[in-house]
Design a protein around this motif. Structure first.
Motif, short mmCIF file in Angstrom:
data_model
loop_
_atom_site.label_atom_id
_atom_site.label_comp_id
_atom_site.label_asym_id
_atom_site.label_seq_id
_atom_site.Cartn_x
_atom_site.Cartn_y
_atom_site.Cartn_z
N PRO A 19 106.83 23.19 -63.32
CA PRO A 19 108.10 22.36 -63.60
C PRO A 19 109.34 23.23 -63.29
O PRO A 19 110.27 22.68 -62.97
N THR A 21 111.27 21.31 -66.18
CA THR A 21 112.12 21.37 -65.13
C THR A 21 113.73 21.38 -65.18
O THR A 21 114.62 21.82 -64.59
N ARG A 75 102.21 26.45 -68.71
CA ARG A 75 102.39 25.32 -68.73
C ARG A 75 104.01 24.67 -68.01
O ARG A 75 104.08 23.78 -67.53
N TRP A 76 104.69 25.89 -68.09
CA TRP A 76 105.99 25.71 -67.47
C TRP A 76 106.33 26.17 -66.14
O TRP A 76 107.12 25.58 -65.48
N ARG A 95 106.61 19.04 -69.20
CA ARG A 95 107.14 19.24 -67.88
C ARG A 95 108.77 18.84 -67.82
O ARG A 95 109.22 19.76 -66.78
#
Length: 286
Positions: free
Chosen positions: A97, A156, A93-94, A152
């Motif tokens: 980002p 980031t 999921r990361w 996200r």
């Protein structure tokens, strides 16, 4: 020979870098931080001794650190994964980002003054240390990670600040994951995987960021640091990598012998200690 540096000083630098590699590998295994939090302050002293100009010194430390922690973070991540302490869902999921943050950090590094790197290092290190040393079990941002936009944003920010600090993202990932109730050992293992995602594109970004440095600081390219590639010292990387790779699995073993609170206190004290070097530099200019 590096101009202005004697043979005995070169030998001292080599021994220091080898020892730094061992310490960085050990800490990468224990804390899942890639070793950058110890590499940057020590490399700063090495490059100061070698006569690297102040304006180029800090980004050179950060870029070299990111290059060094590539193999260390890969080995640390694989060791933690073998123990089942890596959350692959969070890494997936990361991933995008984090890459966006790394690219943004690389662009900033190309134009930012060297003091910015020190401010970021100290601010983040002390924030994480405060949480680790004084935080309570009931300090939570939520019961589980958010979805969508905020997840996200976390990725980031982790990529951006890690790139400016020369670390693998473990400081931020450990902090965020524990504030959402994840066990410290899982946070450390996942951070090791995150370091892989950050260090490779981050090192490439510092080659890009440091490409104009040879024109601004010809003494760096021609005298003090031969074999530098952008903001990456190949000599520093070659000397540090072997010992860091050898010692990283030992750090993983120690991490799984310590309790949650022991890990938190040790990590917090360590962060306060290493960041003091840049507090001194910011106040004295040395």
């Amino acid at each position: 020979m590096i101009a202005g540096v004697s043979s005995s000083e070169l030998l001292e630098l080599a021994v220091l870098l080898l020892g730094t590699g061992a310490a960085a590998g050990f800490l990468a295994g224990i804390f899942g931080i890639g070793g950058g939090a110890i590499l940057v302050p020590v490399l700063y002293e090495c490059f100061r001794i070698a006569g690297v100009p102040l304006d180029a010194r800090m980004p050179l430390c950060v870029g070299t650190s990111l290059a060094i922690i590539i193999p260390t973070s890969i080995r640390s991540w694989r060791a933690h994964q073998a123990r089942g302490s890596v959350d692959l869902d969070i890494l997936k999921r990361w991933a995008i980002p984090v890459l966006v943050g790394v690219i943004a950090g690389s662009v900033i590094a190309r134009y930012a003054p060297e003091r910015l790197f020190k401010f970021v290092f100290v601010a983040v290190a002390w924030s994480a240390a405060a949480r680790l040393l004084f935080g309570r079990e009931d300090w939570r941002l939520g019961k589980d990670f958010p979805t969508g936009f905020f997840m996200r944003v976390y990725g980031t920010i982790i990529g951006l600040l890690s790139t400016l600090m020369g670390i693998g993202g473990g400081l931020f990932a450990n902090l965020v994951m524990t504030l959402y109730g994840r066990p410290i050992h899982q946070a450390i293992g996942t951070s090791a995987g995150l370091a892989v995602l950050i260090s490779i594109p981050g090192a490439l970004g510092y080659i890009y960021a440091g490409w104009p440095a040879a024109a601004r600081f010809p003494e760096v390219a021609a005298l003090q640091l031969p074999f530098a590639l952008g903001y990456i010292s190949l000599i520093g990387a070659i000397l540090v990598m072997p010992t860091s790779l050898l010692v990283a699995p030992l750090g993983v073993k120690v991490a799984h012998l310590l309790s949650k609170r022991q890990l938190e206190v040790a990590f917090g004290l360590y962060l306060v200690t290493v960041s003091m070097r840049f507090v001194i530099s910011l106040t004295t200019g040395y």
